[in-house]
Design a protein around this motif. Structure first.
Motif, short mmCIF file in Angstrom:
data_model
loop_
_atom_site.label_atom_id
_atom_site.label_comp_id
_atom_site.label_asym_id
_atom_site.label_seq_id
_atom_site.Cartn_x
_atom_site.Cartn_y
_atom_site.Cartn_z
N GLU A 152 0.83 -1.21 0.00
CA GLU A 152 0.00 0.00 0.00
C GLU A 152 0.87 1.26 0.00
O GLU A 152 0.57 2.23 -0.71
CB GLU A 152 -0.92 0.01 1.22
CG GLU A 152 -2.10 -0.93 1.10
CD GLU A 152 -2.99 -0.89 2.33
OE1 GLU A 152 -2.59 -0.30 3.36
OE2 GLU A 152 -4.09 -1.44 2.25
N ARG A 153 1.93 1.25 0.77
CA ARG A 153 2.84 2.42 0.80
C ARG A 153 3.48 2.63 -0.57
O ARG A 153 3.63 3.76 -1.02
CB ARG A 153 3.91 2.22 1.86
CG ARG A 153 3.39 2.34 3.27
CD ARG A 153 4.48 2.29 4.29
NE ARG A 153 5.37 3.44 4.10
CZ ARG A 153 6.61 3.50 4.59
NH1 ARG A 153 7.10 2.50 5.28
NH2 ARG A 153 7.35 4.57 4.38
N ALA A 199 2.15 1.69 -3.45
CA ALA A 199 1.09 2.14 -4.36
C ALA A 199 0.77 3.62 -4.15
O ALA A 199 0.44 4.32 -5.12
CB ALA A 199 -0.16 1.30 -4.14
N ARG A 200 0.87 4.11 -2.93
CA ARG A 200 0.61 5.53 -2.66
C ARG A 200 1.79 6.42 -3.06
O ARG A 200 1.67 7.63 -3.05
CB ARG A 200 0.30 5.74 -1.18
CG ARG A 200 -1.08 5.27 -0.77
CD ARG A 200 -1.44 5.76 0.62
NE ARG A 200 -0.49 5.31 1.63
CZ ARG A 200 -0.70 4.29 2.47
NH1 ARG A 200 -1.83 3.63 2.43
NH2 ARG A 200 0.21 3.96 3.36
N GLY A 201 2.94 5.81 -3.36
CA GLY A 201 4.11 6.58 -3.76
C GLY A 201 4.96 7.04 -2.60
O GLY A 201 5.82 7.91 -2.77
N GLU A 202 4.74 6.50 -1.41
CA GLU A 202 5.54 6.90 -0.25
C GLU A 202 6.96 6.36 -0.33
O GLU A 202 7.88 6.97 0.23
CB GLU A 202 4.87 6.41 1.04
CG GLU A 202 3.55 7.07 1.33
CD GLU A 202 2.89 6.52 2.57
OE1 GLU A 202 3.55 5.78 3.34
OE2 GLU A 202 1.71 6.83 2.79
#
Length: 85
Positions: free
Chosen positions: A60-61, A63-66
């Motif tokens: 998820e991180r 995918a969010r670009g973090e």
């Protein structure tokens, strides 16, 4: 040959009426509870989905670009090589 005190008096009718209301109330309540028990969903049973695992949170991180692709790959490799404690 008149016998007294063998018929239902005024209070007997009251108790009989109370007993009938109580009987039907318990019967209907039992039926409603049985239907509720039979047709409940998983959320009603208290079953909750498992919390997301470490790999899922990492994905998820990413995918969010973090984090970038290199950091994602490095951390994923570390997660898969270490044994859960």
């Amino acid at each position: 040959m008149h016998w007294y005190d063998h018929d239902v008096s005024g209070w007997g009718y009251v108790w009989m009426g109370f007993g009938m209301v109580l009987f039907w109330g318990l019967l209907i309540t039992g039926f409603a509870l049985a239907l509720r028990y039979l047709f409940r969903t998983d959320s009603d049973r208290g079953l909750r989905p498992a919390p997301p695992g470490a790999e899922h949170v990492l994905a998820e991180r990413f995918a969010r670009g973090e984090i970038d692709a290199q950091e994602y790959a490095d951390r994923l490799a570390v997660l898969r090589t270490t044994a859960p404690q």
